[in-house]
Design a protein around this motif. Structure first.
Motif, mmCIF file in Angstrom:
data_model
loop_
_atom_site.group_PDB
_atom_site.id
_atom_site.type_symbol
_atom_site.label_atom_id
_atom_site.label_comp_id
_atom_site.label_asym_id
_atom_site.label_seq_id
_atom_site.Cartn_x
_atom_site.Cartn_y
_atom_site.Cartn_z
ATOM 1 N N VAL A 124 0.857 -1.194 0.000
ATOM 2 C CA VAL A 124 0.000 0.000 0.000
ATOM 3 C C VAL A 124 0.889 1.238 0.000
ATOM 4 C CG1 VAL A 124 -1.732 1.289 1.336
ATOM 5 C CG2 VAL A 124 -1.806 -1.211 1.266
ATOM 6 N N PRO A 125 0.630 2.223 -0.856
ATOM 7 C CA PRO A 125 1.422 3.455 -0.810
ATOM 8 C C PRO A 125 1.441 4.018 0.613
ATOM 9 C CG PRO A 125 0.034 3.456 -2.755
ATOM 10 C CD PRO A 125 -0.393 2.271 -1.902
ATOM 11 N N VAL A 126 2.632 4.385 1.085
ATOM 12 C CA VAL A 126 2.815 4.746 2.490
ATOM 13 C C VAL A 126 1.904 5.881 2.941
ATOM 14 C CG1 VAL A 126 4.754 6.329 2.175
ATOM 15 C CG2 VAL A 126 4.551 5.056 4.295
ATOM 16 N N HIS A 127 1.596 6.836 2.079
ATOM 17 C CA HIS A 127 0.729 7.942 2.512
ATOM 18 C C HIS A 127 -0.722 7.493 2.686
ATOM 19 C CE1 HIS A 127 -0.364 8.427 -1.735
ATOM 20 N NE2 HIS A 127 -1.356 9.197 -1.338
ATOM 21 N N GLU A 128 -1.066 6.318 2.153
ATOM 22 C CA GLU A 128 -2.405 5.759 2.327
ATOM 23 C C GLU A 128 -2.447 4.748 3.470
ATOM 24 O OE1 GLU A 128 -3.598 4.126 -1.442
ATOM 25 O OE2 GLU A 128 -3.312 6.037 -2.471
ATOM 26 N N SER A 129 -1.300 4.476 4.094
ATOM 27 C CA SER A 129 -1.224 3.526 5.202
ATOM 28 C C SER A 129 -1.490 4.255 6.519
ATOM 29 C CB SER A 129 0.164 2.886 5.244
ATOM 30 O OG SER A 129 1.124 3.817 5.721
ATOM 31 N N SER A 130 -1.434 3.532 7.623
ATOM 32 C CA SER A 130 -1.634 4.167 8.931
ATOM 33 C C SER A 130 -0.579 5.238 9.192
ATOM 34 C CB SER A 130 -1.622 3.116 10.044
ATOM 35 O OG SER A 130 -0.385 2.442 10.074
ATOM 36 N N SER A 131 0.604 5.104 8.632
ATOM 37 C CA SER A 131 1.639 6.129 8.806
ATOM 38 C C SER A 131 1.228 7.445 8.163
ATOM 39 C CB SER A 131 2.963 5.663 8.193
ATOM 40 O OG SER A 131 3.438 4.543 8.891
ATOM 41 N N GLY A 132 0.459 7.377 7.115
ATOM 42 C CA GLY A 132 -0.018 8.586 6.460
ATOM 43 C C GLY A 132 -0.993 9.372 7.312
ATOM 44 N N ASN A 133 -1.551 8.719 8.322
ATOM 45 C CA ASN A 133 -2.489 9.390 9.223
ATOM 46 C C ASN A 133 -1.816 9.992 10.441
ATOM 47 O OD1 ASN A 133 -4.718 8.684 7.616
ATOM 48 N ND2 ASN A 133 -4.777 6.655 8.563
ATOM 49 N N ASP A 134 -0.491 9.927 10.526
ATOM 50 C CA ASP A 134 0.243 10.475 11.666
ATOM 51 C C ASP A 134 0.169 11.998 11.599
ATOM 52 O OD1 ASP A 134 2.098 11.378 13.534
ATOM 53 O OD2 ASP A 134 3.567 9.826 13.076
ATOM 54 N N VAL A 135 -0.670 12.596 12.440
ATOM 55 C CA VAL A 135 -0.889 14.046 12.398
ATOM 56 C C VAL A 135 0.359 14.829 12.797
ATOM 57 C CG1 VAL A 135 -3.369 13.877 12.769
ATOM 58 C CG2 VAL A 135 -1.842 14.091 14.744
ATOM 59 N N ARG A 136 1.335 14.173 13.398
ATOM 60 C CA ARG A 136 2.546 14.865 13.817
ATOM 61 C C ARG A 136 3.678 14.724 12.804
ATOM 62 N NH1 ARG A 136 4.320 13.580 19.600
ATOM 63 N NH2 ARG A 136 5.435 15.531 19.280
ATOM 64 N N GLY A 137 3.396 14.258 11.615
ATOM 65 C CA GLY A 137 4.461 14.180 10.626
ATOM 66 C C GLY A 137 4.331 13.061 9.632
ATOM 67 N N GLY A 138 3.115 12.662 9.313
ATOM 68 C CA GLY A 138 2.912 11.623 8.321
ATOM 69 C C GLY A 138 3.227 12.125 6.924
ATOM 70 N N PRO A 139 3.588 11.230 6.019
ATOM 71 C CA PRO A 139 3.924 11.636 4.655
ATOM 72 C C PRO A 139 2.701 12.109 3.878
ATOM 73 C CG PRO A 139 3.855 9.253 4.803
ATOM 74 C CD PRO A 139 3.671 9.776 6.203
ATOM 75 N N ARG A 140 2.900 13.127 3.065
ATOM 76 C CA ARG A 140 1.828 13.622 2.191
ATOM 77 C C ARG A 140 1.835 12.909 0.858
ATOM 78 N NH1 ARG A 140 3.340 19.659 3.590
ATOM 79 N NH2 ARG A 140 2.347 19.784 5.619
ATOM 80 N N SER A 141 2.972 12.320 0.535
ATOM 81 C CA SER A 141 3.133 11.609 -0.727
ATOM 82 C C SER A 141 3.941 10.349 -0.457
ATOM 83 C CB SER A 141 3.889 12.494 -1.739
ATOM 84 O OG SER A 141 4.249 11.746 -2.875
ATOM 85 N N SER A 142 3.749 9.360 -1.279
ATOM 86 C CA SER A 142 4.531 8.129 -1.178
ATOM 87 C C SER A 142 5.767 8.171 -2.063
ATOM 88 C CB SER A 142 3.657 6.921 -1.565
ATOM 89 O OG SER A 142 2.599 6.789 -0.646
ATOM 90 N N ARG A 143 5.958 9.281 -2.767
ATOM 91 C CA ARG A 143 7.103 9.444 -3.659
ATOM 92 C C ARG A 143 8.148 10.344 -3.003
ATOM 93 N NH1 ARG A 143 6.564 7.704 -8.645
ATOM 94 N NH2 ARG A 143 4.532 7.025 -9.336
ATOM 95 N N PRO A 144 9.275 9.782 -2.589
ATOM 96 C CA PRO A 144 10.326 10.611 -1.988
ATOM 97 C C PRO A 144 10.742 11.792 -2.860
ATOM 98 C CG PRO A 144 10.824 8.308 -1.654
ATOM 99 C CD PRO A 144 9.638 8.364 -2.581
ATOM 100 N N LEU A 145 10.695 11.622 -4.180
ATOM 101 C CA LEU A 145 11.050 12.740 -5.060
ATOM 102 C C LEU A 145 10.135 13.945 -4.843
ATOM 103 C CD1 LEU A 145 11.944 10.971 -8.432
ATOM 104 C CD2 LEU A 145 13.501 12.127 -6.847
ATOM 105 N N ASP A 146 8.865 13.711 -4.491
ATOM 106 C CA ASP A 146 7.943 14.816 -4.215
ATOM 107 C C ASP A 146 8.384 15.595 -2.984
ATOM 108 O OD1 ASP A 146 6.426 13.923 -6.370
ATOM 109 O OD2 ASP A 146 4.840 13.041 -5.113
ATOM 110 N N ALA A 147 8.768 14.884 -1.920
ATOM 111 C CA ALA A 147 9.200 15.545 -0.688
ATOM 112 C C ALA A 147 10.483 16.338 -0.930
ATOM 113 C CB ALA A 147 9.405 14.525 0.422
ATOM 114 N N LEU A 148 11.404 15.778 -1.697
ATOM 115 C CA LEU A 148 12.643 16.496 -2.006
ATOM 116 C C LEU A 148 12.347 17.745 -2.832
ATOM 117 C CD1 LEU A 148 14.928 13.452 -2.785
ATOM 118 C CD2 LEU A 148 15.062 14.943 -0.782
ATOM 119 N N ALA A 149 11.451 17.631 -3.803
ATOM 120 C CA ALA A 149 11.095 18.784 -4.632
ATOM 121 C C ALA A 149 10.479 19.893 -3.790
ATOM 122 C CB ALA A 149 10.141 18.360 -5.750
#
Length: 181
Positions: A124-149
């Motif tokens: 499952v793409p990480v931002h759609e997993s339970s980690s994506g629901n971490d209100v204190r720092g969950g990922p907005r995207s499952s693509r690391p290139l997006d976060a770097l950009a």
């Protein structure tokens, strides 16, 4: 000269130190920010610093990471579900040191893989997993290139081992390697 590793939280620092010791690194020191400037004992071949940045703002996290510099071999342990400020930290270290960065955002033994540049948790793409629901720092995207950009850094995707080997022969910039096993 040893290996200096940064981690964004205590569990990541301890996990990394244990893995290094288990793999023959000998004595490994673990410190917590701001005591990162303590000299490494001669017997220690590796040191790990907990930057305590997981839940800080990205600018502060980046500043702490940049303050580490790099005098020898360095590594940066990130959360395998892309939580926290890992992108700000990696970009800051890259810009301060000028060193190329190879990001391998995977821990296949725990079902965390990177396929086609997408980090997955049990498929499952990480931002759609339970980690994506971490209100204190969950990922907005499952693509690391997006976060770097979002940090103003452009990276290269390395979808297979041959691409990784070519990049390692002439490392440049920031690259993200797929890893499924």
């Amino acid at each position: 000269m040893g290996l200096d590793v940064a981690a964004d939280d205590r569990t990541g620092a301890i996990e990394t130190a244990a893995a290094l010791a288990d793999r023959g690194a000998g004595d490994v020191t673990v410190t917590v920010w701001p005591r990162h400037r303590a000299p490494r004992p001669e017997s220690a071949r590796a040191s790990v610093v907990d930057l305590a940045t997981r839940h800080l703002d990205p600018a502060t996290a980046g500043s702490r990471a940049a303050a580490l510099g790099a005098s020898g071999a360095v590594a940066h342990k990130i959360d395998s579900t892309l939580r926290g400020n890992w992108a700000a930290e990696l970009v800051a270290r890259h810009r301060v040191t000028g060193r190329a960065v190879l990001l391998v955002p995977a821990l296949p033994a725990l079902g965390r893989t990177c396929v086609d540049g997408v980090v997955l948790v049990d498929g499952v793409p990480v931002h759609e997993s339970s980690s994506g629901n971490d209100v204190r720092g969950g990922p907005r995207s499952s693509r690391p290139l997006d976060a770097l950009a979002s940090m103003g850094e452009h990276g290269t995707s390395l979808p297979n081992l041959a691409d990784v080997e070519r990049w390692l022969a002439r490392p440049d910039g920031v690259a993200i390697a797929d890893a499924a096993d």
